[in-house]
Scaffold this active site. Structure first.
Site, PDB file in Angstrom:
ATOM      1  N   TYR A 272     -19.634  -7.715 -24.502  1.00  0.00           N
ATOM      2  CA  TYR A 272     -21.009  -8.189 -24.318  1.00  0.00           C
ATOM      3  C   TYR A 272     -21.939  -7.598 -25.381  1.00  0.00           C
ATOM      4  O   TYR A 272     -21.588  -6.643 -26.060  1.00  0.00           O
ATOM      5  CB  TYR A 272     -21.494  -7.829 -22.922  1.00  0.00           C
TER       6      TYR A 272
ATOM      7  N   SER B  65     -23.934   4.300 -25.653  1.00  0.00           N
ATOM      8  CA  SER B  65     -22.864   3.457 -26.173  1.00  0.00           C
ATOM      9  C   SER B  65     -22.393   2.572 -25.042  1.00  0.00           C
ATOM     10  O   SER B  65     -22.775   2.760 -23.892  1.00  0.00           O
ATOM     11  CB  SER B  65     -21.704   4.322 -26.652  1.00  0.00           C
ATOM     12  N   LYS B  66     -21.559   1.620 -25.391  1.00  0.00           N
ATOM     13  CA  LYS B  66     -21.057   0.726 -24.346  1.00  0.00           C
ATOM     14  C   LYS B  66     -20.400   1.534 -23.243  1.00  0.00           C
ATOM     15  O   LYS B  66     -20.476   1.195 -22.077  1.00  0.00           O
ATOM     16  CB  LYS B  66     -20.057  -0.253 -24.933  1.00  0.00           C
ATOM     17  N   ARG B  67     -19.772   2.615 -23.676  1.00  0.00           N
ATOM     18  CA  ARG B  67     -19.093   3.445 -22.667  1.00  0.00           C
ATOM     19  C   ARG B  67     -20.089   4.296 -21.894  1.00  0.00           C
ATOM     20  O   ARG B  67     -19.831   4.740 -20.812  1.00  0.00           O
ATOM     21  CB  ARG B  67     -18.040   4.336 -23.337  1.00  0.00           C
ATOM     22  N   LYS B  68     -21.249   4.531 -22.522  1.00  0.00           N
ATOM     23  CA  LYS B  68     -22.168   5.477 -21.899  1.00  0.00           C
ATOM     24  C   LYS B  68     -23.513   4.839 -21.588  1.00  0.00           C
ATOM     25  O   LYS B  68     -24.474   4.947 -22.337  1.00  0.00           O
ATOM     26  CB  LYS B  68     -22.369   6.665 -22.843  1.00  0.00           C
TER      27      LYS B  68
END
Ligand code: GLU
Length: 495
Positions: free
Chosen positions: A16, A256-259
């Site tokens: 996304y 980030s995408k992870r965070k």
């Protein structure tokens, strides 16, 4: 600026579009529009292992929702297409051949096993720099190269990094940046499957698409010296570089995408308005130089300059985003919110099918709540009593508002409501005033208990408007329920 400004947003469809990516797109867009230039969308889809088919649609929808429409790119014709890198592979091949011809690139036949072993040895030896590829194939003889290629031996193409060079470039946000060429290894340009790497495709396309300014997240800064050497090898002029500051997650660390970086469409689903999100994103690393925070898209375009982008990290402050969005909720007309609010109500699933069809009623609810809601979701959450009878009463408010003779007041008001022939805001106000005067009660003694009885909560829009909208029949029913409930509650308490 004399020549036309051309900038690009170059996402890879690997998932996304998250808000950090949207900030990059926005800065590019604002810069282009400020200079009367072009904003180009290019899809960097050559990494087929990370490709996600639904990501493209999501990227397009997100950008369009934010109003960041592109002048050239997918679905918008331009003179530099195609705008999907996967459709440009023959171009990259041609360019690599030219680099081999001019002595700047070479084929490398090293197997992945050899490279893996090399990495392990380097790790063991803890080499400070010159880690990475050891130039094993850099000086193969022409005969050997021809022979191995004719035998179809798998190979990649690498760039020859020159020795003992200081590679420098000017970053519009950070100033002069220098790297020693010793710290860079001979990077792969074309993979064995014929697809280019990010570096090659990015540089070739930025050049062929006439990109004047490369604005991207600062995680790409370490790639830039490699790109500079590539431009040099091709004999091309450098674009202007600007690496946008890091965005920090609220709890610290890089967003980030992870965070914590939610997707743009998650914010849409959570009831944010595009102009609120855009205004908020614009302030992540940029400021107009005065205290102004709320700015329309046109103002952002007028005021945006790279000189005012700071190299310092900024924090993604959700509360500020909410506040900003609230300002736009107030500004919006009811009609312009209807479609978006409708979606949020539908998704929340608390409003019946029938009620969802009653646009006039929904519009009135929006009218009463929009100025006191920071997001459409908050509006939807706070609107439940316009659609359903309360099934509980706010505990604190019960203690505070339903004490003393509140039960008698509620009983009398119920009869009063039942007897009214006109249930308009004005008649309700008159009736409350009369009653308060007659009984020598403050208006607060009537208003608060009634609000709690009808809505179950202690806050909301003006009571008379709210009662008129909910309607006489429903109001009377809820008053009766509240009387029963309170009567029981008091009996239980006293027993
Ligand atoms: N495809 C890269 C990305 O996904 C583009 C980086 C750049 O703008 O050069 O962010």
């Amino acid at each position: 600026m004399s020549s036309e400004v051309r900038v690009r947003f170059a996402p890879s469809p690997t998932g996304y579009l998250h808000v950090g990516g949207a900030r990059t797109a926005l800065f590019n867009y604002l810069f282009a529009k400020h200079h009367g230039g072009s904003f180009i969308l290019r899809i960097e889809d050559t990494d087929r292992t990370r490709y996600q088919s639904d990501a493209l649609d999501e990227i397009f929808t997100s950008l369009r929702w934010l109003g960041l429409t592109w002048d050239e790119g997918p679905e918008i014709e331009g003179s530099c297409g195609p705008y999907f890198q996967s459709e440009r592979t023959s171009l990259y091949r041609e360019k690599v051949d030219a680099l081999v011809e001019s002595g700047h690139a070479y084929p490398c036949f090293c197997s992945s096993q050899r490279l893996q072993k090399l990495r392990e040895e380097q790790e063991k030896a803890k080499l400070a720099h010159v880690s990475g590829y050891d130039r094993h194939c850099r000086n193969l003889s022409q005969d050997e190269v021809t022979k191995r290629i004719s035998q179809n031996e798998p190979h990649v193409y690498r760039l020859k990094i020159p020795d003992n060079r200081i590679v420098s470039f000017t970053d519009m946000i950070r100033g002069e940046i220098e790297y020693k060429s010793e710290t860079l290894d001979d990077l792969v340009l074309l993979k064995s499957d014929g697809f280019p790497t990010y570096h090659l495709a990015n540089v070739v396309d930025d050049h062929l698409m006439g990109i004047t300014h490369v604005m991207r997240g600062d995680e790409w800064i370490a790639s830039t010296p490699r790109h500079v050497l590539l431009y040099e090898a091709f004999g091309w002029d450098l674009p202007v570089f600007a690496h946008l500051p890091v965005i920090l997650a609220p709890g610290g660390g890089k967003l980030s995408k992870r965070k914590g970086a939610a997707s743009v469409l998650d914010y849409k689903r959570a009831g944010y308005l595009p102009e609120g999100l855009v205004n908020f994103l614009a302030l992540l690393g940029w400021a107009p130089g005065n205290d102004q925070e709320k700015m329309s898209s046109q103002e952002l375009v007028d005021l945006f300059t790279l000189e005012r982008v700071s190299p310092k990290a900024s924090v993604f402050d959700e509360q500020k985003l909410e506040w900003m969005n609230g300002l736009y909720m107030q500004e919006r007309s009811v009609g312009s919110l209807l479609e978006e609010a409708h979606l949020v109500w539908k998704e929340a699933g608390e409003v019946s099918h029938e009620q969802l069809k009653d646009m006039a009623y929904l519009s009135q609810v929006i009218g009463l709540l929009k100025d006191r809601s920071k997001t459409l979701k908050e509006l939807a959450t706070n609107s439940f009593y316009f659609f359903n009878d309360p099934n509980s009463y706010e505990e604190k408010a019960v203690k505070k508002r339903w004490k003393g003779d509140a039960l008698t007041v509620l009983q009398s008001l119920t009869s009063l409501f039942e007897s009214m022939s006109n249930f308009s805001q004005q008649s309700l106000e008159d009736a409350f005033n009369d009653y308060a005067q007659k009984k020598e009660l403050s208006l607060g003694k009537l208003i608060h208990p009634t609000r709690l009885a009808v809505s179950g909560v202690s806050f909301g829009p003006g009571l008379y408007e709210m009662l008129e909208l909910i309607g006489q029949e429903t109001v009377v029913r809820r008053m009766k329920n509240a009387v029963l409930w309170l009567d029981n509650f008091q009996k239980e308490k006293n027993s």
